[in-house]
Design a protein around this motif. Sequence first.
Motif, mmCIF file in Angstrom:
data_model
loop_
_atom_site.group_PDB
_atom_site.id
_atom_site.type_symbol
_atom_site.label_atom_id
_atom_site.label_comp_id
_atom_site.label_asym_id
_atom_site.label_seq_id
_atom_site.Cartn_x
_atom_site.Cartn_y
_atom_site.Cartn_z
ATOM 1 N N MET A 1 0.824 -1.197 0.000
ATOM 2 C CA MET A 1 0.000 0.000 0.000
ATOM 3 C C MET A 1 0.862 1.252 0.000
ATOM 4 O O MET A 1 0.593 2.208 -0.747
ATOM 5 N N MET A 2 1.914 1.273 0.818
ATOM 6 C CA MET A 2 2.780 2.446 0.885
ATOM 7 C C MET A 2 3.524 2.679 -0.418
ATOM 8 O O MET A 2 3.767 3.828 -0.814
ATOM 9 N N ASN A 3 3.892 1.621 -1.104
ATOM 10 C CA ASN A 3 4.579 1.772 -2.395
ATOM 11 C C ASN A 3 3.670 2.427 -3.429
ATOM 12 O O ASN A 3 4.119 3.219 -4.259
ATOM 13 N N VAL A 4 2.385 2.102 -3.382
ATOM 14 C CA VAL A 4 1.432 2.732 -4.301
ATOM 15 C C VAL A 4 1.267 4.209 -3.955
ATOM 16 O O VAL A 4 1.330 5.081 -4.829
ATOM 17 N N ILE A 5 1.079 4.490 -2.671
ATOM 18 C CA ILE A 5 0.860 5.872 -2.225
ATOM 19 C C ILE A 5 2.047 6.757 -2.576
ATOM 20 O O ILE A 5 1.878 7.927 -2.954
ATOM 21 N N ALA A 6 3.272 6.214 -2.456
ATOM 22 C CA ALA A 6 4.481 7.008 -2.675
ATOM 23 C C ALA A 6 4.559 7.583 -4.083
ATOM 24 O O ALA A 6 5.249 8.584 -4.307
ATOM 25 N N ARG A 7 3.869 6.987 -5.042
ATOM 26 C CA ARG A 7 3.938 7.467 -6.421
ATOM 27 C C ARG A 7 3.183 8.767 -6.629
ATOM 28 O O ARG A 7 3.343 9.406 -7.665
ATOM 29 N N TYR A 8 2.371 9.176 -5.664
ATOM 30 C CA TYR A 8 1.462 10.298 -5.889
ATOM 31 C C TYR A 8 1.845 11.557 -5.114
ATOM 32 O O TYR A 8 1.018 12.449 -4.943
ATOM 33 N N SER A 9 3.087 11.670 -4.658
ATOM 34 C CA SER A 9 3.508 12.887 -3.961
ATOM 35 C C SER A 9 5.011 13.073 -4.110
ATOM 36 O O SER A 9 5.732 12.161 -4.528
ATOM 37 N N ASP A 10 5.484 14.284 -3.748
ATOM 38 C CA ASP A 10 6.928 14.551 -3.767
ATOM 39 C C ASP A 10 7.640 13.748 -2.686
ATOM 40 O O ASP A 10 8.737 13.252 -2.881
ATOM 41 N N ASN A 11 6.994 13.676 -1.532
ATOM 42 C CA ASN A 11 7.616 13.025 -0.387
ATOM 43 C C ASN A 11 6.531 12.398 0.472
ATOM 44 O O ASN A 11 5.411 12.909 0.520
ATOM 45 N N HIS A 12 6.853 11.309 1.115
ATOM 46 C CA HIS A 12 5.873 10.698 2.009
ATOM 47 C C HIS A 12 6.577 10.108 3.215
ATOM 48 O O HIS A 12 7.757 9.762 3.155
ATOM 49 N N TYR A 13 5.848 10.038 4.328
ATOM 50 C CA TYR A 13 6.377 9.477 5.564
ATOM 51 C C TYR A 13 5.384 8.466 6.103
ATOM 52 O O TYR A 13 4.209 8.787 6.338
ATOM 53 N N VAL A 14 5.844 7.233 6.288
ATOM 54 C CA VAL A 14 4.989 6.176 6.820
ATOM 55 C C VAL A 14 4.845 6.409 8.319
ATOM 56 O O VAL A 14 5.788 6.208 9.090
ATOM 57 N N TYR A 15 3.660 6.836 8.722
ATOM 58 C CA TYR A 15 3.405 7.204 10.112
ATOM 59 C C TYR A 15 3.080 5.987 10.966
ATOM 60 O O TYR A 15 3.421 5.927 12.141
ATOM 61 N N SER A 16 2.393 5.012 10.408
ATOM 62 C CA SER A 16 2.088 3.763 11.106
ATOM 63 C C SER A 16 1.862 2.697 10.040
ATOM 64 O O SER A 16 1.999 2.962 8.847
ATOM 65 N N ILE A 17 1.499 1.503 10.462
ATOM 66 C CA ILE A 17 1.351 0.402 9.512
ATOM 67 C C ILE A 17 0.273 0.675 8.479
ATOM 68 O O ILE A 17 0.315 0.145 7.366
ATOM 69 N N ASP A 18 -0.698 1.558 8.795
ATOM 70 C CA ASP A 18 -1.777 1.823 7.852
ATOM 71 C C ASP A 18 -1.963 3.309 7.548
ATOM 72 O O ASP A 18 -2.974 3.707 6.988
ATOM 73 N N GLU A 19 -0.986 4.148 7.921
ATOM 74 C CA GLU A 19 -1.090 5.589 7.689
ATOM 75 C C GLU A 19 0.179 6.116 7.028
ATOM 76 O O GLU A 19 1.286 5.736 7.416
ATOM 77 N N SER A 20 0.004 7.035 6.082
ATOM 78 C CA SER A 20 1.148 7.660 5.437
ATOM 79 C C SER A 20 0.846 9.128 5.175
ATOM 80 O O SER A 20 -0.167 9.460 4.558
ATOM 81 N N PHE A 21 1.721 10.006 5.665
ATOM 82 C CA PHE A 21 1.610 11.431 5.364
ATOM 83 C C PHE A 21 2.237 11.719 4.004
ATOM 84 O O PHE A 21 3.266 11.121 3.639
ATOM 85 N N LEU A 22 1.650 12.644 3.261
ATOM 86 C CA LEU A 22 2.154 13.048 1.958
ATOM 87 C C LEU A 22 2.455 14.542 1.976
ATOM 88 O O LEU A 22 1.779 15.315 2.664
ATOM 89 N N HIS A 23 3.460 14.952 1.222
ATOM 90 C CA HIS A 23 3.800 16.369 1.097
ATOM 91 C C HIS A 23 3.857 16.708 -0.390
ATOM 92 O O HIS A 23 4.549 16.039 -1.159
ATOM 93 N N PHE A 24 3.121 17.745 -0.771
ATOM 94 C CA PHE A 24 3.032 18.142 -2.174
ATOM 95 C C PHE A 24 3.686 19.512 -2.345
ATOM 96 O O PHE A 24 3.157 20.522 -1.895
ATOM 97 N N LYS A 25 4.852 19.543 -2.987
ATOM 98 C CA LYS A 25 5.561 20.800 -3.227
ATOM 99 C C LYS A 25 5.349 21.299 -4.659
ATOM 100 O O LYS A 25 5.147 22.489 -4.872
ATOM 101 N N ASN A 26 5.432 20.407 -5.592
ATOM 102 C CA ASN A 26 5.385 20.796 -7.006
ATOM 103 C C ASN A 26 4.150 20.229 -7.693
ATOM 104 O O ASN A 26 4.232 19.588 -8.737
ATOM 105 N N PHE A 27 2.993 20.466 -7.064
ATOM 106 C CA PHE A 27 1.748 19.918 -7.589
ATOM 107 C C PHE A 27 0.736 21.032 -7.885
ATOM 108 O O PHE A 27 -0.449 20.886 -7.640
#
Length: 417
Positions: free
Chosen positions: A84-110
């Motif tokens: 799941m995290m590998n899929v999510i990582a494709r959609y943002s500049d940067n991401h941080y896996v916060y827990s086993i089922d949560e991931s924060f995303l950061h959009f700089k150039n979107f």
Amino acid sequence: MFGLVDAVSFYARAEKVFDPTIRHKPVVVLTNNDGCICAVCPIARQLGVPKFVPYFKIKAFLEKHNVVVRSSNYELYADLSERMMNVIARYSDNHYVYSIDESFLHFKNFSCVDSWFDYGHVIRKAVWRETRLPVGVGFGATLTLAKAANHASKKLSGFDGVAVIDDKASRKEILSRMSLTEVWGIGSKLGKRLSILGLKNGWDLANQSPKAMRGQFGVVVERTVNELNGMPCLNWDEIGQDKQEIFSTRSFGQRVTDGHALKAALSSHASIVGAKVRRQGSLIKRLVIFASSSPHDDSYYKKSVIYEFPIATDNTLKLVGAISYVFDSIYRPGVSFYRCGVGGVELENSQFQQEDMFSLSVNNPPLMKCYDQINHRYGRGAVEVAVAEKNEKWAMRRNFLSPRSTSNWSEIPKINC
């Protein structure tokens, strides 16, 4: 813009991925040793199945409503989480896996994103298509607002899996429908103290003076108020900072009275803690070692000892050696041990270690690197210190375990054509 992607009832939904026969049935997942309910799928939630209730107390209710019960399948959940995290990582500049089922995303150039609602649904569809896991997606100008939007996407009516907080109107709409304790960073005790001031929801908190909140409740609440008003105070390093304490604990599948078995269990926990601290580049200065009987026993026994290393270490052999050194002060003949654990409570950064002029370092990075590489390739426990031999008495009880469909060759799903 920040985002948060969070799976819906992750453990329960993960159980349905490889078992089509239960996808439309109520499912609950139990904690270690099948103790309490830790995950409830939406169908089971509609039946009124509560979380964190001992399984034996609600067993008859679950059987009456034909609820599917599963033991925690950590191997399966970890693999699905990584996918799941590998899929999510494709959609943002940067991401941080916060827990086993949560991931924060950061959009700089979107800046090309016309609609964050539509983009959220793109992420949801991609995760569903590749993992069959439903997720909620929230967007906000700060990490706290992204967390609030994610809450709305899954818990508040009027949202279909995606929520966006990008102006005052959307902030007021969502925060006014969130209780104080549903705001990220506001726990139950702090929520009670805030409610004394007449605050009822997140919007009430957002309208407070940050300086006044700091004077009464500290800098954490001040930053929360600023974040709720769109002023970033939390940064990537703060949510992703290294843990200050690392523990490995577990209750036994069967009561343990034998000293050798207890020492093996403690040594195994020490090995787990050692691997965890090496992953985050830390060293242990103080090690907590404890064991106890059940608090429900007539004569409750618990013993905890702190072992201090002359020089902070991540060497598993030294951690296990500390177990042997203090073991006689922990073990008591005749006690039926129910639980034990080990924890590093004073951690140092391995890159900035303070050396001791009169003590030689006991660390062995090449050996530990080889140790970790073998266990990573062949599975945890492939290489282990001799004293930590496995014992069925302290192995975790999982009577309702589903197949490890993606991590065990003998349990891979078979399709008959």
